[in-house]
Design a protein around this motif. Structure first.
Motif, PDB file in Angstrom:
ATOM      1  N   ASP A   1      -0.536   9.021 -18.500  1.00 12.45           N
ATOM      2  CA  ASP A   1       0.238   7.943 -17.868  1.00 12.45           C
ATOM      3  C   ASP A   1      -0.688   6.956 -17.161  1.00 12.45           C
ATOM      4  O   ASP A   1      -1.858   7.231 -16.908  1.00 12.45           O
ATOM      5  CB  ASP A   1       1.282   8.499 -16.898  1.00 12.45           C
ATOM      6  N   GLU A   2      -0.130   5.804 -16.844  1.00  6.20           N
ATOM      7  CA  GLU A   2      -0.907   4.737 -16.229  1.00  6.20           C
ATOM      8  C   GLU A   2      -1.368   5.104 -14.823  1.00  6.20           C
ATOM      9  O   GLU A   2      -2.463   4.730 -14.407  1.00  6.20           O
ATOM     10  CB  GLU A   2      -0.081   3.447 -16.195  1.00  6.20           C
ATOM     11  N   GLY A   3      -0.560   5.851 -14.079  1.00  4.42           N
ATOM     12  CA  GLY A   3      -0.910   6.209 -12.706  1.00  4.42           C
ATOM     13  C   GLY A   3      -2.179   7.035 -12.623  1.00  4.42           C
ATOM     14  O   GLY A   3      -3.077   6.741 -11.822  1.00  4.42           O
TER      15      GLY A   3
ATOM     16  N   TYR B   1      -1.005  -0.993 -23.574  1.00  2.58           N
ATOM     17  CA  TYR B   1      -0.481  -2.299 -23.156  1.00  2.58           C
ATOM     18  C   TYR B   1      -1.349  -2.805 -22.019  1.00  2.58           C
ATOM     19  O   TYR B   1      -2.133  -2.073 -21.440  1.00  2.58           O
ATOM     20  CB  TYR B   1       0.989  -2.216 -22.733  1.00  2.58           C
ATOM     21  N   ALA B   2      -1.206  -4.068 -21.666  1.00  2.00           N
ATOM     22  CA  ALA B   2      -2.008  -4.647 -20.593  1.00  2.00           C
ATOM     23  C   ALA B   2      -1.497  -4.141 -19.247  1.00  2.00           C
ATOM     24  O   ALA B   2      -0.326  -4.313 -18.922  1.00  2.00           O
ATOM     25  CB  ALA B   2      -1.936  -6.166 -20.636  1.00  2.00           C
TER      26      ALA B   2
ATOM     27  N   GLY C   1      -5.501  -6.859 -13.487  1.00  2.00           N
ATOM     28  CA  GLY C   1      -5.778  -8.284 -13.552  1.00  2.00           C
ATOM     29  C   GLY C   1      -5.760  -8.802 -14.966  1.00  2.00           C
ATOM     30  O   GLY C   1      -6.587  -9.627 -15.335  1.00  2.00           O
ATOM     31  N   ALA C   2      -4.848  -8.330 -15.785  1.00  2.00           N
ATOM     32  CA  ALA C   2      -4.755  -8.792 -17.163  1.00  2.00           C
ATOM     33  C   ALA C   2      -4.447 -10.280 -17.182  1.00  2.00           C
ATOM     34  O   ALA C   2      -3.630 -10.770 -16.417  1.00  2.00           O
ATOM     35  CB  ALA C   2      -3.668  -8.025 -17.905  1.00  2.00           C
TER      36      ALA C   2
ATOM     37  N   ALA D   1      -3.934   3.146 -28.685  1.00  2.00           N
ATOM     38  CA  ALA D   1      -3.051   2.053 -29.075  1.00  2.00           C
ATOM     39  C   ALA D   1      -1.593   2.488 -29.134  1.00  2.00           C
ATOM     40  O   ALA D   1      -0.695   1.660 -29.160  1.00  2.00           O
ATOM     41  CB  ALA D   1      -3.474   1.490 -30.426  1.00  2.00           C
ATOM     42  N   GLN D   2      -1.334   3.789 -29.139  1.00  3.09           N
ATOM     43  CA  GLN D   2       0.032   4.275 -29.277  1.00  3.09           C
ATOM     44  C   GLN D   2       0.604   4.784 -27.958  1.00  3.09           C
ATOM     45  O   GLN D   2       1.637   4.304 -27.515  1.00  3.09           O
ATOM     46  CB  GLN D   2       0.080   5.383 -30.333  1.00  3.09           C
TER      47      GLN D   2
END
Length: 171
Positions: free
Chosen positions: A11-13, A36-37, A42-43, A135-136
């Protein structure tokens, strides 16, 4: 000998925790792959360079065509058509505006390719399964470290942040 510690996060966290810890410990991040961005990273920071290049090149291209048009109509080949003025600037406006827009679009495309490094046809990182999965549905972080205690510290850093899988590459 320098090796790369690569870790996969679910996960992103947990990915962001590992990234923040790596930056705090002044570790060199050599790769980040996300599905994903991440807005907290700061994307979109590179967009200003694209805009600035498009504006500057567009204005230069439009001004250059306006100068060439004025030079050709006034200096090189003046043509008196029924007593009208030779320097009729309103008639000269459409072509430089269109050419400036064309130059701006081309400059934006070139800057996009440069910022995204799209001219490279293959990168060695895509040979690793972790990067292919990024990417997935996974987040991947790669840190450069020295073999031995530094490498173990990098793996421990990523494990405590919540890495689902981590390993050393090279060496």
């Amino acid at each position: 000998m320098t090796v790369v510690a690569i870790a996969t996060f679910a996960d992103e966290g947990s990915y962001l925790r590992a990234r923040v810890r790596a930056v705090a410990e002044e570790r060199r991040i050599v790769g980040e792959w996300l599905p994903y961005a991440a807005t907290s990273l700061g994307a979109g920071d590179g967009e200003q360079g694209i805009r600035a290049a498009a504006i500057v090149i567009g204005l230069i291209g439009g001004a250059a065509l306006m100068a060439v048009t004025i030079w050709s109509a006034v200096v090189a080949y003046p043509f008196d058509a029924g007593g009208r003025p030779v320097f009729s600037w309103p008639a000269f406006i459409p072509a430089p505006v269109e050419f400036g827009a064309l130059c701006a679009g081309f400059a934006g495309l070139v800057m996009l390719f440069r910022n995204a490094r799209l001219t490279r046809l293959h990168h060695a990182a895509f040979d690793f399964d972790e990067v292919a999965r990024a990417a997935q549905d996974s987040f991947v972080l790669a840190l450069a470290c020295d073999m031995g205690a530094d490498a173990n510290g990098a793996l421990a850093l990523m494990a405590t942040a919540g890495a689902a899988h981590s390993r050393l590459i090279g060496g």
